[in-house]
Scaffold this motif. Sequence first.
Motif: not given
Length: 331
Positions: A67-78, A80-91, A310-311
Amino acid sequence: MTERPVDLPANQPRQFYRGGAAIAALRGEPDAAPGRFGPEDWVASTTTLFGRDPDGLTRLPDGRWLRDAVRADPVAWLGPAHVAEFGADPALLVKLLDAGQRLPVHCHPSNAFAARHLDCRHGKTEAWIVVGTTGPSPTVYIGFREDVPASVVSEWVSTQDSTAMLSALNPVAVRPGDTVFVPAGVPHAIGEGVFIVELQQPTDFSVTLEWRGFLDDPDAWHLGLGQETALGCVERSAQRVEDLVLRTGTADSANLLGAQADPFFRADRLHVSGRVVLEESFAVLVVLEGEGSLGSLPVRRGSTVVVPHAAGPCELTGTLTTIRCRPPLPS
């Protein structure tokens, strides 16, 4: 931030019902306590059990909560399109669930109900991919067979009439390869001996209609909302089983759950013999059979892996069968 897939160990917070032997068998681990209360393995979880933070969260090998890792770098984890809609939340929350006993009749709030009463954007629509069964008649129960008046549901809950509640649901015999879509509000239960990969919205909201014999606290079933409010989330109309259950068998499937699940999550089954390239996406992989590699990461039967966006495109090689779980497509 990691840019590679990460192999995750089991994450089995204590639950109120028994199970877990099938999870241990899948992972190739000894089941030290066959009657244990670890029937759910929360995979790549950024979600906590209701009222029990931090229980349920996944810890990465470097010691951080996912949870903390995703919040620290949401675009890399999730992405940009996902973050634009859901923020730092994998949903998304993925579980392995092994029912060592029948689960109680329960249901989950919708997005609208959760926003109004629980201050959360997510309700809890879910889906089950059956990956194993034991016993003579593995069965799940999904939706009322007929429309049920609100007063009748209230009476069943007040008197804890388990027989009436279970009898009112559609019983569905299941086998590996079957999938069940469970919209928010629809009452359901999972029978003993059913082992599933579960995809769901990332909450732990359950209205436990049949609480006697399951929950120690008789007030825990209604999420602190009181009976009248909590029962407002119950879908009391009759459900058509054929609209919710797919018999996918064991073949490759690009969409195990059907279009109705797309606004909530996506899942596919891959049989790999050689090499498959997976497009870039945040994903959770559960390896059911065989062995191979995901990029440079060795995987085998029982591996559970989180893949950051980001993988990039990842090569899955070897001879193996896996379920790939992904969040909803951004709208």
